[in-house]
Design a protein around this motif. Structure first.
Motif, PDB file in Angstrom:
ATOM      1  N   ILE A  11      -0.344   8.299   5.668  1.00 26.87           N
ATOM      2  CA  ILE A  11      -1.450   8.096   6.279  1.00 26.87           C
ATOM      3  C   ILE A  11      -2.136   6.949   5.969  1.00 26.87           C
ATOM      4  CG2 ILE A  11      -3.722   9.432   6.520  1.00 26.87           C
ATOM      5  CD1 ILE A  11      -2.063  12.001   5.887  1.00 26.87           C
ATOM      6  N   GLY A  12      -2.164   6.322   4.765  1.00 32.68           N
ATOM      7  CA  GLY A  12      -3.090   5.455   4.415  1.00 32.68           C
ATOM      8  C   GLY A  12      -2.499   4.079   5.030  1.00 32.68           C
ATOM      9  N   VAL A  13      -1.014   3.767   5.108  1.00 32.83           N
ATOM     10  CA  VAL A  13      -0.497   2.779   5.887  1.00 32.83           C
ATOM     11  C   VAL A  13      -0.867   2.670   7.326  1.00 32.83           C
ATOM     12  CG1 VAL A  13       1.553   1.561   6.412  1.00 32.83           C
ATOM     13  CG2 VAL A  13       1.153   2.188   4.088  1.00 32.83           C
ATOM     14  N   THR A  14      -0.785   3.966   7.960  1.00 29.17           N
ATOM     15  CA  THR A  14      -1.163   4.183   9.479  1.00 29.17           C
ATOM     16  C   THR A  14      -2.588   3.675   9.662  1.00 29.17           C
ATOM     17  OG1 THR A  14       0.520   5.863   9.593  1.00 29.17           O
ATOM     18  CG2 THR A  14      -1.266   5.733  11.202  1.00 29.17           C
ATOM     19  N   VAL A  15      -3.465   4.157   8.626  1.00 21.47           N
ATOM     20  CA  VAL A  15      -4.917   3.637   8.988  1.00 21.47           C
ATOM     21  C   VAL A  15      -4.930   2.111   8.701  1.00 21.47           C
ATOM     22  CG1 VAL A  15      -7.315   3.978   7.819  1.00 21.47           C
ATOM     23  CG2 VAL A  15      -5.742   6.028   8.257  1.00 21.47           C
ATOM     24  N   LEU A  16      -4.256   1.426   7.822  1.00 14.76           N
ATOM     25  CA  LEU A  16      -4.380   0.178   7.542  1.00 14.76           C
ATOM     26  C   LEU A  16      -3.791  -0.901   8.669  1.00 14.76           C
ATOM     27  CD1 LEU A  16      -4.745  -2.240   5.689  1.00 14.76           C
ATOM     28  CD2 LEU A  16      -2.426  -1.981   4.803  1.00 14.76           C
ATOM     29  N   LEU A  17      -2.749  -0.285   9.098  1.00 16.06           N
ATOM     30  CA  LEU A  17      -2.159  -0.864  10.075  1.00 16.06           C
ATOM     31  C   LEU A  17      -2.891  -0.936  11.406  1.00 16.06           C
ATOM     32  CD1 LEU A  17       1.693  -0.309   9.690  1.00 16.06           C
ATOM     33  CD2 LEU A  17       0.541  -2.686   9.355  1.00 16.06           C
ATOM     34  N   LEU A  53       0.923  -1.130  -0.116  1.00 18.95           N
ATOM     35  CA  LEU A  53       0.068   0.014  -0.025  1.00 18.95           C
ATOM     36  C   LEU A  53       0.789   1.076   0.082  1.00 18.95           C
ATOM     37  CD1 LEU A  53      -2.948   1.048   0.062  1.00 18.95           C
ATOM     38  CD2 LEU A  53      -2.568   1.104   2.518  1.00 18.95           C
ATOM     39  N   MET A  54       1.992   1.319   0.720  1.00 22.98           N
ATOM     40  CA  MET A  54       2.768   2.339   0.687  1.00 22.98           C
ATOM     41  C   MET A  54       3.525   2.566  -0.668  1.00 22.98           C
ATOM     42  SD  MET A  54       4.628   4.432   2.659  1.00 22.98           S
ATOM     43  CE  MET A  54       4.780   4.089   4.287  1.00 22.98           C
ATOM     44  N   LEU A  55       3.951   1.522  -1.226  1.00 27.19           N
ATOM     45  CA  LEU A  55       4.364   1.568  -2.692  1.00 27.19           C
ATOM     46  C   LEU A  55       3.495   2.271  -3.483  1.00 27.19           C
ATOM     47  CD1 LEU A  55       6.464   1.360  -4.853  1.00 27.19           C
ATOM     48  CD2 LEU A  55       5.431  -1.257  -4.878  1.00 27.19           C
ATOM     49  N   VAL A  56       2.080   1.918  -3.577  1.00 29.15           N
ATOM     50  CA  VAL A  56       1.135   2.479  -4.647  1.00 29.15           C
ATOM     51  C   VAL A  56       0.459   3.636  -4.341  1.00 29.15           C
ATOM     52  CG1 VAL A  56      -1.168   1.755  -5.491  1.00 29.15           C
ATOM     53  CG2 VAL A  56       0.476  -0.099  -5.075  1.00 29.15           C
ATOM     54  N   LEU A  57       0.551   3.724  -2.959  1.00 26.22           N
ATOM     55  CA  LEU A  57      -0.024   5.333  -2.682  1.00 26.22           C
ATOM     56  C   LEU A  57       0.972   6.395  -2.908  1.00 26.22           C
ATOM     57  CD1 LEU A  57      -2.225   4.684   0.474  1.00 26.22           C
ATOM     58  CD2 LEU A  57      -2.859   5.212  -1.990  1.00 26.22           C
ATOM     59  N   ASP A  58       2.035   6.024  -2.684  1.00 22.46           N
ATOM     60  CA  ASP A  58       3.103   6.695  -2.932  1.00 22.46           C
ATOM     61  C   ASP A  58       3.618   7.160  -4.246  1.00 22.46           C
ATOM     62  OD1 ASP A  58       5.974   8.138  -1.455  1.00 22.46           O
ATOM     63  OD2 ASP A  58       6.776   6.924  -3.314  1.00 22.46           O
ATOM     64  N   ILE A  59       3.366   6.413  -5.066  1.00 24.04           N
ATOM     65  CA  ILE A  59       3.350   6.554  -6.714  1.00 24.04           C
ATOM     66  C   ILE A  59       2.063   7.229  -7.092  1.00 24.04           C
ATOM     67  CG2 ILE A  59       3.107   5.485  -8.906  1.00 24.04           C
ATOM     68  CD1 ILE A  59       4.510   3.118  -7.688  1.00 24.04           C
TER      69      ILE A  59
END
Length: 178
Positions: A143-149, A128-134
């Motif tokens: 933020i997305g990874v924090t929500v996911l985790l 998710l970090m990779l895709v959202l970063d792109i």
């Protein structure tokens, strides 16, 4: 004066009374349930792993910055480790087949599956970090990874622990009152 019984003894007694299931039958059922759970998880991991393998040969892959390459490698390694951990109980079963070790296999399979789920959570976060970063940038990806985790922690750990605690407090192992 009676000696204290362990939760395992009580569970074995409950299974014998309410399921007419002895310890070996229970181990067989538990291993079948574990394999079914692993089938569900493993399919998704294999799809992710396959996608990552194809991504590395795409033209867009060359445009990734160093951080994104690192996230890609982390995600790929995580998917490989997750796959290895989730398949390990099956491999162990092959080695232990017809050796009367099903109960040990269930215990080890449980530990391997739990480790596999831990790696899966990290793999999903890295992906998710990779895709959202792109797609939307570094801050949004964090933020997305924090929500996911956070969601993963709640749904995969805290809710089951709460259910387990509630079941331990309830008299589920005793016969219901008449």
């Amino acid at each position: 004066m009676s000696t204290p019984t362990t939760m395992t003894d009580e569970t074995e007694d409950w299974n014998t009374r309410h399921r007419a299931e002895g310890p070996l039958n229970r181990a067989d059922r538990n291993f079948a349930e574990l394999l079914q759970e692993l089938r569900v998880v493993f399919t998704g991991v294999q799809v992710l792993f396959g996608f990552l393998l194809t991504m590395s040969v795409s033209e867009r892959f060359k445009e990734l910055d160093d951080f994104q390459h690192g996230m890609f490698v982390t995600t790929l390694a995580g998917a490989a480790a997750t796959s290895t951990l989730l398949v390990a109980p099956v491999a162990a079963h092959r080695f232990l087949f017809r050796r009367n070790r099903k109960r040990e296999l269930v215990r080890a399979g449980h530990c391997l599956a739990m480790a596999g789920l831990g790696f899966l959570a990290l793999t999903l976060a890295a992906g998710l970090m990779l895709v959202l970063d792109i797609a939307v940038g570094r801050v949004a990806s964090i933020i997305g990874v924090t929500v996911l985790l956070s969601g993963t922690l709640v749904l995969w750990v805290l809710v089951p622990l709460g259910l387990r605690r509630d079941s331990c407090a309830a008299p589920v192992l005793s016969d219901p009152a008449p």
